[in-house]
Design a protein around this motif. Structure first.
Motif, short mmCIF file in Angstrom:
data_model
loop_
_atom_site.label_atom_id
_atom_site.label_comp_id
_atom_site.label_asym_id
_atom_site.label_seq_id
_atom_site.Cartn_x
_atom_site.Cartn_y
_atom_site.Cartn_z
N ILE A 108 -2.04 -1.51 -4.23
CA ILE A 108 -1.34 -0.29 -4.67
C ILE A 108 -2.33 0.70 -5.28
N GLU A 109 -3.21 0.21 -6.14
CA GLU A 109 -4.17 1.10 -6.80
C GLU A 109 -5.14 1.71 -5.80
N ASN A 110 -5.61 0.91 -4.84
CA ASN A 110 -6.53 1.43 -3.83
C ASN A 110 -5.87 2.53 -3.00
N ALA A 118 0.83 -1.21 0.00
CA ALA A 118 0.00 0.00 0.00
C ALA A 118 0.86 1.26 0.00
N GLN A 119 2.03 1.18 0.60
CA GLN A 119 2.91 2.34 0.65
C GLN A 119 3.32 2.80 -0.75
N SER A 137 -0.50 -11.77 -3.75
CA SER A 137 -1.43 -11.92 -4.86
C SER A 137 -2.31 -10.68 -5.05
N ARG A 138 -2.49 -9.88 -4.00
CA ARG A 138 -3.35 -8.70 -4.10
C ARG A 138 -2.55 -7.40 -4.18
N SER A 139 -1.26 -7.49 -4.42
CA SER A 139 -0.41 -6.29 -4.38
C SER A 139 -0.85 -5.23 -5.38
N LEU A 187 9.09 0.27 -7.44
CA LEU A 187 8.48 -0.51 -6.37
C LEU A 187 7.21 -1.21 -6.84
N SER A 188 6.46 -0.58 -7.73
CA SER A 188 5.27 -1.23 -8.28
C SER A 188 5.65 -2.52 -9.00
N ALA A 189 6.73 -2.47 -9.77
CA ALA A 189 7.19 -3.65 -10.49
C ALA A 189 7.66 -4.73 -9.52
N ILE A 190 8.33 -4.31 -8.45
CA ILE A 190 8.83 -5.28 -7.46
C ILE A 190 7.68 -5.98 -6.77
N TRP A 191 6.72 -5.20 -6.25
CA TRP A 191 5.65 -5.79 -5.44
C TRP A 191 4.68 -6.61 -6.27
N THR A 192 4.38 -6.18 -7.48
CA THR A 192 3.44 -6.95 -8.31
C THR A 192 4.10 -8.19 -8.89
N GLY A 193 5.41 -8.20 -8.95
CA GLY A 193 6.11 -9.38 -9.47
C GLY A 193 6.60 -10.32 -8.39
N LEU A 194 6.44 -9.95 -7.13
CA LEU A 194 6.98 -10.74 -6.02
C LEU A 194 6.13 -11.99 -5.79
N ARG A 195 6.81 -13.08 -5.52
CA ARG A 195 6.15 -14.35 -5.22
C ARG A 195 6.74 -14.93 -3.93
#
Length: 310
Positions: free
Chosen positions: A258-260, A24-25, A252-254, A66-74
């Motif tokens: 982020i968008e919210n 969220a940050q 899975s909900r990153s 950071l968006s790329a990191i968090w949405t790609g993290l598994r």
């Protein structure tokens, strides 16, 4: 003009821990930087320390990176241990997982290897297991400081650094606003990614009970620390926290998180917020911070935003 423009300098961005919910940050940060506001000092704990390190290294590009990191993290990226390896870890009676996945993530994410290489001063907060006090790490190797700040007790191994046994800073300063004050912040923007404590929807097992008790403890700690900060300097708490709990290593909900957070923060920033009401120690009317981009914070001179090396 946003409320951020009225805050005095030096301004600290404080990013708290929260494991997977700290995504969220990123949305909050994207909204703030889109408004053209950047920090003079960054202070982070646990997952917030990683987000803060990227921000300190690359303020202009941090939100996108950071968006790329968090949405790609598994999960398997952070915890590559097999079941057999986990049993071996437990056999040592020290931790459940090795930190090889965290180390690899930090090394691949950051080009900077030391605090001094960062354009914006950064402090990572860990817990000194011997003294029980916060350990504010501001110099030396960057990766080991991040590992210490993220070393959840019993989950990841503690970190030995400068003769001290260090663990996750969430134990003593999950949202390290007190540390930002000690480092000279004249105002604070708080990025708290943790969900609010919610009553359990069902009777759970011992893990649910321990988790709920720990969350309540951290929430109380955060409220006390924020009250302390607000009594000293203008302190702005950004909206956008997740509205429900999630597992620590569930990413899975990153993207949606982020968008919210971005949407909530964008709606909030242009609002009619009186900066004088953010703290009892209000700023004298008509005053302006002197040389906001040139003041020393955290023992270092901040590199002006327009003079960073590309």
């Amino acid at each position: 003009m946003t409320v951020l423009a009225a805050l005095p300098r030096p301004m600290a961005f404080v990013l708290g821990g929260g494991a997977g919910s700290a995504a969220a940050q990123v949305g909050m940060l994207r909204a703030v930087t889109e408004a053209g506001v950047f920090p003079d000092l960054v202070v982070g704990t646990s997952a917030g320390a990683l987000n803060g390190a990227v921000l300190a290294e690359d303020p202009d590009g941090a939100a996108q990176r950071l968006s790329a990191i968090w949405t790609g993290l598994r999960t398997r990226v952070l915890i590559p241990d097999s079941r057999v390896q986990r049993l071996r870890n437990l056999g040592g009676r020290r931790h459940l997982y090795r930190d090889v996945g965290l180390r690899r993530l930090f090394e691949q994410t950051l080009a900077s290897t030391t605090f001094d290489a960062l354009p914006t001063p950064l402090a990572c907060v860990a817990t000194d297991l011997d003294s029980g006090e916060p350990a504010v790490l501001r110099e030396g190797p960057l990766v080991s400081a991040l590992l210490a700040s993220c070393a959840v007790p019993g989950v990841f191994p503690m970190v030995l650094r400068d003769g001290r046994r260090l663990a996750d800073g969430l134990c003593v300063a999950n949202l390290p606003v007190r540390q930002a004050l000690e480092l000279g912040a004249a105002s604070i923007v708080a990025f708290d990614g943790r969900p609010a404590v919610q009553p359990p929807h069902r009777r759970g097992d011992v893990r649910d009970t321990v988790s709920a008790a720990f969350a309540a403890t951290v929430t109380h700690q955060t409220r006390c620390d924020l009250a302390h900060a607000r009594a000293a300097v203008p302190t702005l708490i950004l909206p956008g926290q997740p509205q429900q709990r999630q597992k620590a290593f569930d990413f899975s909900r990153s993207a949606q998180t982020i968008e919210n957070a971005h949407h909530a923060t964008c709606l909030f920033l242009p609002g009619d917020v009186d900066v004088h009401a953010l703290t009892p120690a209000s700023i004298p009317s008509g005053s302006a911070p002197a040389h906001p981009r040139d003041r020393a914070v955290g023992g270092r001179e901040r590199v002006p935003h327009g003079q960073r090396q590309q």
